[in-house]
Design an enzyme around this catalytic site. Structure first.
Site, short mmCIF file in Angstrom:
data_model
loop_
_atom_site.label_atom_id
_atom_site.label_comp_id
_atom_site.label_asym_id
_atom_site.label_seq_id
_atom_site.Cartn_x
_atom_site.Cartn_y
_atom_site.Cartn_z
N ASP A 13 21.14 23.26 -24.48
CA ASP A 13 20.80 21.07 -24.31
C ASP A 13 21.86 20.45 -24.32
O ASP A 13 22.19 19.43 -25.56
CB ASP A 13 19.23 21.01 -25.11
CG ASP A 13 20.01 21.12 -27.09
OD1 ASP A 13 20.34 22.00 -26.71
OD2 ASP A 13 19.65 20.39 -27.22
N HIS A 245 26.76 24.46 -35.37
CA HIS A 245 25.86 25.04 -35.38
C HIS A 245 26.05 26.59 -34.43
O HIS A 245 25.48 27.31 -34.37
CB HIS A 245 24.93 23.98 -35.08
CG HIS A 245 24.66 23.38 -36.11
ND1 HIS A 245 24.01 23.74 -37.36
CD2 HIS A 245 24.55 22.28 -36.08
CE1 HIS A 245 24.12 22.51 -37.72
NE2 HIS A 245 24.33 21.62 -37.05
O1 LIG Z 1 20.87 15.72 -37.62
C1 LIG Z 1 19.77 16.23 -36.95
N1 LIG Z 1 19.68 15.41 -36.01
C2 LIG Z 1 19.03 16.13 -35.05
N2 LIG Z 1 19.62 17.12 -34.54
C3 LIG Z 1 20.48 17.91 -34.54
C4 LIG Z 1 21.05 17.39 -36.24
N3 LIG Z 1 22.23 17.43 -36.84
C5 LIG Z 1 22.39 19.04 -35.51
N4 LIG Z 1 21.89 18.82 -35.07
C6 LIG Z 1 22.02 19.36 -33.64
O2 LIG Z 1 20.38 20.54 -33.72
C7 LIG Z 1 20.70 21.82 -33.62
C8 LIG Z 1 21.24 22.23 -34.89
O3 LIG Z 1 19.85 21.88 -36.14
C9 LIG Z 1 22.43 21.86 -33.39
O4 LIG Z 1 22.14 22.27 -31.75
C10 LIG Z 1 22.73 20.05 -33.03
O5 LIG Z 1 23.14 20.19 -32.10
#
Ligand SMILES: O=c1[nH]cnc2c1ncn2[C@@H]1O[C@H](CO)[C@@H](O)[C@H]1O
Length: 321
Positions: A13, A245
Site C-alpha cells: 500500500d 517497518h
Molecule cells: O501510527 C500509525 N498509524 C497508521 N499507520 C502507521 C502508523 N505508523 C506506521 N504506519 C504504517 O503502518 C505500518 C506499520 O504499522 C507501516 O507500513 C507504516 O507505514
C-alpha cells in the site's frame, strides 16, 4: 551452483516505507520480484496501484506486473482507515509526481497470487506490507493456495506491546482484522513481523543525511519523499528517526537469519475496543476446555531482530543503487 533467487510477490500500500522496501527488494540479488499486488492502508487501493506503477517506472522495472487488489475489507466494509497522515495525501510525501504511464494487469491481486503460487508450488514468498485482504481472498477462493504458497511474511501485529493505531491494534491488522484472522489460522507457513520487532529498527537523521550524500538513485528519490514520514515520527514518538517497518519485514523474507522467532497460535480480535488485537498462544498450558485457539495451526512470530544489520543492508542497497 548458486541458489536460484527466491521468487517474491510484494503485497503493498505504498506508502513511504513500502517504497523503501520495494527498492531494497529490487536491489537484493537473493530475490526475484515477480509482481506487486496492491491494497488500501496507507492510501486507498486505486492510489496504491498508481504508486506501485510509479515506483516501478522510477526503478526502470516496468517488466514487473502490478495486480490491483481489493477496495474493501473481506466483510465488504467500505469505511477504511487510511494513514495519509503518516505518508502524505499522495502516499509518497506530497510530491505530486506525474501519473504513471503503465496500467495494472487485468487479473485481480487475489487471482494473481493464486496463479503464481500454482505455477511455482512451494517457491513463492508473499511479503504482505498492508492489510491482509488480498491474501485472505486468495485463501478463501482457492483451497490449494495454502499448499502452493511457499511462505507468507507479514508486516503486522503488536505482540505483547501497544499498537500504533491505538493501544490495542497495529495498523495493518486493524485495517482488516477478519482477513488477518483468516490468514493466521489458515495453516499456511506464516511469519508475522510485528511492531514489537520493527520498533527496534530505526533510520536516524544521520542515516538520512548519508543517504542524501550518496549517489544512489533510490537513496536520492527517497530523500525527496522522507520528510513527511520523519515529521510524523517526530510528532508521534520520541524516537530520533523513523521506524523501518516494511523494509524489516522484506529483509526477513530475503534473509531469515536476521530475525529469531517463536511458534504458536495467533487469533485476532475482530470486534469491540480491542478490534485488531493480535493474541499469541504459546501452547505452554494445556487448557481443560476447548478455546478459540485450540486445534488452530501454529505460525511463526518474530521475537528479535538484528537491527544494525537491517539498517546497514537498507542503507547499502539504497546507496549502491
Ligand atoms: O501510527 C500509525 N498509524 C497508521 N499507520 C502507521 C502508523 N505508523 C506506521 N504506519 C504504517 O503502518 C505500518 C506499520 O504499522 C507501516 O507500513 C507504516 O507505514
Amino acid at each position: 551452483m548458486p541458489e536460484e533467487p527466491k521468487k517474491i510477490i510484494i503485497d503493498t500500500d505504498p506508502g513511504i516505507d513500502d517504497a523503501m522496501a520495494i527498492f531494497v527488494a529490487l536491489e537484493s540479488p537473493e530475490v526475484e520480484v515477480i509482481g506487486l499486488t496492491t491494497i488500501y492502508g496507507n492510501v486507498y487501493t486505486t492510489l496504491a496501484t498508481r504508486n506501485a506503477l510509479h515506483l516501478l517506472e522510477i526503478a526502470g522495472r516496468t517488466d514487473i506486473p502490478v495486480a490491483e487488489g481489493s477496495h474493501v475489507t473481506i466483510t465488504k466494509g467500505t469505511k477504511l482507515r487510511i494513514a495519509d497522515f503518516v505518508h502524505g495525501t499522495d502516499g509518497l510525501g506530497n510530491q505530486n509526481f506525474p501519473p504513471p504511464k503503465g496500467k495494472p494487469i487485468e487479473q485481480s491481486a487475489a487471482d494473481f497470487l493464486i496463479e503464481q503460487a500454482s505455477c511455482y508450488p512451494g517457491k513463492v514468498t508473499v511479503v504482505a506490507l498492508g492489510p491482509l485482504t488480498n491474501i485472505a481472498l486468495a485463501i478463501q477462493s482457492d483451497p490449494e493456495f495454502i499448499k502452493n504458497i511457499g511462505q507468507i511474511v507479514i508486516l503486522g501485529g503488536a505482540f505483547a506491546v501497544n499498537g500504533n493505531v491505538n493501544p490495542a491494534a497495529e495498523a495493518n491488522i486493524f485495517g482488516d482484522p477478519d482477513a488477518a484472522d483468516v490468514v493466521f489460522a489458515s495453516g499456511a507457513d506464516v511469519l508475522a513481523v510485528g511492531i514489537n520487532v520493527t520498533h527496534q529498527v530505526v533510520l536516524t537523521d544521520a542515516d538520512r543525511e548519508k543517504l542524501a550524500m550518496s549517489n544512489g538513485r533510490f537513496a536520492q528519490y527517497l530523500c525527496k519523499i522522507l520528510d513527511v514520514y520523519y515529521s510524523y515520527h517526530h510528532d508521534a514518538y520520541s524516537t530520533k528517526g523513523v521506524y523501518l517497518h516494511d523494509p524489516t519485514a522484506l529483509l526477513a523474507a530475503v534473509n531469515p537469519s536476521l530475525v529469531t522467532y517463536t511458534e504458536g497460535v495467533v487469533r485476532v480480535q475482530t470486534i469491540g475496543i480491542t478490534r485488531g488485537l493480535t493474541l499469541f498462544y504459546n501452547k505452554q498450558k494445556r487448557f481443560g476446555e476447548v478455546t478459540e485457539w485450540s486445534d488452530k495451526p501454529s505460525i511463526k512470530v518474530a521475537v528479535t531482530v538484528d537491527a544494525p544489520a537491517v539498517v546497514n543492508l537498507v542503507m547499502e542497497r539504497l546507496m549502491n543503487s
